[in-house]
Design an enzyme around this catalytic site. Structure first.
Site, mmCIF file in Angstrom:
data_model
loop_
_atom_site.group_PDB
_atom_site.id
_atom_site.type_symbol
_atom_site.label_atom_id
_atom_site.label_comp_id
_atom_site.label_asym_id
_atom_site.label_seq_id
_atom_site.Cartn_x
_atom_site.Cartn_y
_atom_site.Cartn_z
ATOM 1 C CB ALA A 1 24.643 -38.827 41.794
ATOM 2 C CD1 TRP B 1 28.851 -34.735 37.754
ATOM 3 C CD2 TRP B 1 29.889 -36.121 39.150
ATOM 4 N NE1 TRP B 1 29.932 -34.061 38.272
ATOM 5 C CE2 TRP B 1 30.586 -34.902 39.141
ATOM 6 C CE3 TRP B 1 30.364 -37.153 39.954
ATOM 7 C CZ2 TRP B 1 31.724 -34.682 39.901
ATOM 8 C CZ3 TRP B 1 31.494 -36.929 40.715
ATOM 9 C CH2 TRP B 1 32.161 -35.709 40.692
ATOM 10 C CG HIS B 2 30.529 -40.950 40.348
ATOM 11 N ND1 HIS B 2 29.370 -40.455 40.896
ATOM 12 C CD2 HIS B 2 31.470 -40.843 41.308
ATOM 13 C CE1 HIS B 2 29.607 -40.068 42.134
ATOM 14 N NE2 HIS B 2 30.876 -40.275 42.416
ATOM 15 N N GLY B 3 30.660 -41.343 35.718
ATOM 16 C CA GLY B 3 31.290 -41.897 34.526
ATOM 17 C C GLY B 3 30.269 -42.209 33.460
ATOM 18 C CG PHE C 1 34.928 -40.089 38.297
ATOM 19 C CD1 PHE C 1 34.809 -41.102 37.360
ATOM 20 C CD2 PHE C 1 35.196 -40.441 39.596
ATOM 21 C CE1 PHE C 1 34.942 -42.420 37.721
ATOM 22 C CE2 PHE C 1 35.327 -41.764 39.974
ATOM 23 C CZ PHE C 1 35.209 -42.746 39.031
#
Lengths: 500, 544
Positions: free
Chosen positions: A349, A352-354, A500
């Site tokens: 996760a 996933w953000h960056g 993102f």
């Protein structure tokens, strides 16, 4: 295109609403898709090709699963039976969808990161001659993390028998590209909205509530997030700061990211309501959480749900079957399974953000807190009562703040340096005191004070708009007016989650 | 989502009021544009919001002008569309009548009462204003630190000032020219107490953590770094303000002191031969003006929040009593940004012939040549020098010293490209340019247009842009003149000119004269260029 821009608010939005309501039901989806592609292609027209590719693959993959690829076959489509074994073509169709979506995401979002990480590793190992030294850089298409996840949820839901595939391409394209939540969520899983794509009701009450959501979301963004962002940007771009200023900077960032993202979600939900769609709730006053476990049930709720459904639970299931039943490391089987699945899910996760190690570390940090809370039993409300509620809220907020430092800093080294400033280690450079000149201005100090009041003492938009009274309506319209006036003075205000 | 509880009249009222608020902007804009068109102040009746001609013309030009390869065409089309979308959006905001009407009073409340500032400007204490990037520089990590380099590496190809200055020095040294580098401290470094209460008025000026290393490296390479910190400290300790309150720049007394100190250094080091008394004199004048930072806030005309400031300048006059002018064949060349242009370039509003180059000339007692350009001090003047030389004007001929002045914030935020100075002029190509001293009127089709900044978004009020014309003809259509590259005013006093409405594919009539006729006065004005270097540019004016 940005919701809080002149061109969206005063031109595209009226055009979208007028055109949408002027058309019959069958034309609405095609029109909404066209508007959404215009909205999406505004930043870079080439990106629409990426979204269209993802859409076409998933549309075809779902029809392949139910054996209905023939476009002339107009019979109603039956969903797959849940729990029954799947055939090879069905498995292949799911693999096609997941692999192609993850490939798109992997290439556009993680290629630069992977190439530079590889080069750094090779250089550190003293083998620079094996470096890739890639000259070209891949441009990240806006919102690719959101729409690929949404699109994948469609094929996975179809495969699991939880959704019926769409026969009409325009309906499916409308679902993937729907402009209100296209680039920054909420992530709407297909089975949550499939019924609304077929039929929905339009009421003046929903439209009015949508208007209030839009007004309050815009206010959060323009009146709270942007000024807090000015303080946060100044703090995080500075060299070594004095401890107090460093704390002010990260608190400002915590307000910025919350109001920026929840403001966007409010606007998305509001626009959805105005168009007759009901999107899921995405925030529920997260800074009132009394544990990190609770935080993740209140922050970016649709992402948490997505990861829970499509990653954590399948992972936990696999792990529980792989691990021996005895007590590894003296822990219960369930605890080990939870720890493995939670840490891996949260790390992914974070990624996933960056595409940066700081995001990976941020995810891992939260994963470890979740595990720690589970092992100590703090996640259970009864066990938490040893501390008064305000202290538990403050502790959780503090843990979240430390996470935000890693999340916001441009690198791990910068995050470490910033935390050094927060703890008073090191010497503040001579110019560091200038930061006080920024946040001590009445505008910024006042905004942060109001942000704190709204965060901890006011109902959130979802609750506030449930019962609309005349006073609430007047407040919301007044905030809309003030936001529009302030918007004229702000030249550029992108949303944080766009990247993102 | 649970059912919404709201009365029907309330829901209706909310919807109507919100719709009216949002629709007020496009409706009033359309009405206003219609009136402007009927009054002859707009060239089309099509509302700006739905005027798609630029997209069509731009797309067609990109598609046809990018070779036979399909992918190249697609890529060119995408680039062009992105540019046109950005321009469309900027135009929509800049020309919004509601925005123009509401922005100044909103800004008066936000900045005047609450100290908000805007994207470019921070409000300080006691009526002082600060350029935001200067604050970022003064607070930031050292500009040579690994952290800063890593951040900048993603923004520009060459962020290292040391590398660029050493490259420049090497080229000058081969021609026997001494390089003197002069970074001017930023305002918050000199007056931090006017921004934050944590600083004392009598304290030392703030130093970037990397500056000492920078200084040492350049001195070791034989480049003299002119540091004016002690000069500023001396003036501050004696209670003097060294920078203008609502402007980015230094006060005239500081300019003069800096010039005097540099002149003294150059004389003492024997870099220049002894000179006769030049006969230059000073003539005092009072200037009252509001600074560039106050202008960037876009406050109402009679706001009273940041009042105009009066300063005494000393203009440099020749023995004949005429205002000082740069002399091209002098032994000293000053490359400078707006810190050198202030008190020199009339458009900045702080007077003329009292700027840094003029004062240096006065204290050196000899003529001085200069190439000045507001903003982008890290490369703009070096690029202008290169372009001049490529056009056959060797501005380095006979020079003994080049003084390279720029704002210190460029060390952290500048684009320090390595610029090679050509040894021989390049071929002028087939561009049409009228002979010196002449003025011709031509018509032509617009083939390319350079970028135009948004008013109030840049720290200068005037700007020139470039337009490439093709199919050039005399108005009677008898004589074909080929192509021309034309410079035109794009912004005057923070207002876009009529010329900025020129779009690709338009056929325009323009009066041309050679750029060399006007370059002495207009070279210092900020300018955007076409993609390729123009060797024979023209100056253009649109007929009324």
């Amino acid at each position: 295109m940005v919701f809080s821009s002149h061109v969206f608010l005063f031109y595209l939005l009226p055009l979208a609403l007028l055109g949408y309501y002027a058309l019959p039901h069958r034309g609405k989806h095609a029109f909404l898709t066209a508007i959404s592609y215009l909205f999406y292609g505004w930043a870079n027209p080439a990106f629409v090709l990426v979204m269209a590719t993802s859409t076409l693959i998933d549309y075809a993959a779902a029809l392949l699963m139910v054996g209905r690829l023939n476009p002339r076959d107009r019979r109603p489509i039956e969903p797959l039976q849940p729990g029954t074994p799947r055939t090879r073509p069905q498995k292949a169709a799911l693999a096609l969808s997941v692999i192609s979506n993850l490939s798109l995401l992997g290439f556009f979002k993680y290629f630069n990161f992977a190439a530079s990480s590889y080069d750094q590793l090779i250089t550190a190992l003293g083998l620079p001659q094996l470096g890739l030294d890639v000259a070209f850089r891949v441009t990240l298409p806006l919102g690719i993390s959101f729409y690929t996840f949404q699109s994948m949820s469609y094929t996975i839901d179809t495969y699991r028998g939880q959704a019926t595939p769409q026969h009409r391409l325009t309906d499916f394209a409308c679902y993937v590209s729907m402009f209100p939540q296209l680039v920054a969520g909420p992530i709407v899983r297909y089975h949550e909205i499939a019924g609304q794509l077929a039929r929905r009701t339009y009421t003046i009450a929903s439209f009015a509530r949508g208007t209030l959501f839009l007004a309050l979301g815009l206010s959060k963004k323009v009146l709270l997030a942007n000024p807090c962002g000015t303080v946060a940007d100044a703090a995080f771009s500075a060299g070594s700061l004095a401890a107090f200023d460093a704390w002010i900077g990260v608190i400002a960032y915590s307000f910025q990211i919350y109001f920026d993202f929840s403001g966007y979600s409010d606007m998305a939900i509001g626009l959805g309501l105005m168009l007759g769609f009901t999107f899921p709730r995405n925030f529920n006053r997260p800074y009132l959480s009394t544990s990190i476990t609770e935080f993740w049930t209140r922050w970016h709720m649709t992402l948490s749900t997505w990861f829970r459904s499509y990653l954590f639970l399948p992972l936990a299931y696999r792990l529980s079957r792989l691990l021996p039943e005895d007590r590894p490391l003296g822990l219960s089987h369930d605890h080990v399974v939870y720890a493995g699945a939670a840490v891996l899910t949260m790390t992914l996760a974070g990624l996933w953000h960056g595409a940066a190690w700081s995001f990976v570390l941020w995810g891992l940090y939260h994963g470890l807190w979740l595990v720690g809370e589970r092992l100590s039993g703090i996640h259970r409300p009864k066990r938490r009562r040893s501390l008064p509620r305000p202290a538990r809220i403050a502790t959780t907020f503090l843990i979240t703040l430390l996470g935000w430092v890693v999340f916001r800093a441009e690198s791990l080294a910068a995050a470490a340096a910033y935390m050094g400033s927060m703890t008073g280690l090191g010497t503040a450079q001579p110019g560091a005191g200038l930061l006080a000149g920024v946040w001590q201005q009445p505008y910024y100090l006042g905004t942060m004070a109001i942000a704190a009041v709204v965060t901890w003492a006011c109902p959130d938009t979802w609750e506030f708009t449930r019962r609309i009274t005349g006073i609430k309506a007047a407040w919301s319209v007044a905030l809309l007016v003030v936001s529009l006036l302030v918007l004229f003075t702000q030249a550029y205000n992108p949303f944080i989650y766009f990247i993102f | 989502m649970a059912r919404t509880i709201v009365s029907r009249p309330c829901a209706f009222a909310v919807t109507v009021v919100a719709a009216a608020l949002i629709l007020a902007v496009p409706v009033s804009q359309t009405i206003w544009e219609g009136r402007e068109y009927r009054a002859g102040r707009r060239d089309t009746a099509i509302p700006q919001a739905i005027d798609a001609r630029r997209f069509v013309a731009g797309s067609a030009a990109a598609w046809t002008g990018s070779g036979p390869s399909f992918t190249r065409r697609l890529s060119a089309l995408n680039r062009r569309l992105k540019t046109e979308i950005q321009r469309y959006e900027d135009d929509l905001e800049d020309r919004s009548i509601v925005s123009r009407f509401l922005l100044p009073p909103s800004q008066q409340i936000l900045s005047g009462l609450l100290g908000a500032g805007n994207e470019k400007v921070y409000c300080g204490r006691d009526g002082w204003l600060f350029y935001r990037q200067s604050i970022d520089y003064a607070m930031g990590p050292g500009f040579l630190s690994p952290r800063h380099r890593a951040r900048r590496a993603e923004e520009v190809a060459q962020p290292n000032p040391l590398k660029a200055l050493l490259h420049f020095h090497t080229q000058l040294r081969t021609r026997g020219i001494q390089l003197v580098v002069m970074p001017v401290p930023v305002k918050p470094a000199a007056h931090p107490e006017k921004f934050s209460r944590g600083f004392h008025p009598g304290g030392e000026i703030l130093h970037d953590p990397s500056f000492d290393e920078f200084h040492r490296e350049l001195e070791q390479a034989g480049i003299h770094v002119m540091v004016i910190d002690s000069l500023l400290n001396r003036m501050r300790h004696s209670g003097h303000e060294t920078y203008l309150r609502t402007d980015t720049h230094w006060r005239p007394e500081v300019v003069e002191e800096a010039a005097r100190t540099l002149a003294s250094y150059l004389r003492n080091r024997g870099v220049l031969p002894e000179s006769e008394e030049s006969g230059y004199t000073h003539a005092a004048a009072e200037i009252i003006n509001t600074g560039d930072l106050a202008a960037m806030l876009q406050l109402p005309a009679q706001h009273g929040v940041y009042p105009a400031q009066a300063v005494q300048i000393r203009r440099v006059m020749t023995p004949d009593g005429v205002p000082w002018q740069p002399v091209r064949d002098s032994q000293v060349l000053v490359l400078g940004d707006s810190y050198a242009n202030i008190y020199s370039l009339e458009a900045l509003g702080w007077g003329e012939t009292a700027g840094f180059a003029a004062q240096l000339s006065y204290y050196l007692r000899r003529p001085v040549d200069c190439i000045l350009r507001n903003d982008s001090g890290s490369f703009a003047t070096r690029e202008m020098l290169r372009d001049e030389m490529a056009r056959g004007h060797d501005r380095l001929a006979g020079k003994r010293v080049v003084v390279y002045q720029f704002s210190a914030r460029e060390l952290a935020f500048g684009d320090w490209k390595l610029i090679d100075l050509p040894l021989v002029p390049e071929a002028a190509g087939d561009l049409f340019c009228p002979p010196p001293g002449s003025l011709v009127t031509v018509t032509g089709t617009v083939e390319a247009v350079s970028d135009v900044p948004r008013p109030f978004s840049v720290p200068y009020r005037d700007h020139i842009f470039a337009v490439q014309l093709t199919g050039l003809q005399m108005p009677d259509g008898n004589e074909s003149l080929g192509r021309a590259a034309v410079y035109l005013w794009s912004m005057r006093d923070n207002a876009l000119t009529r010329a900025t409405r020129i779009r690709l594919g338009h056929t325009i009539t323009v009066r041309l004269r050679p750029w060399s006729d006007v370059s002495d006065t207009l070279d210092a004005v900020n300018r955007s260029e076409l993609d390729e270097l123009v060797l024979a540019p023209c100056w253009g004016e649109l007929p009324e």
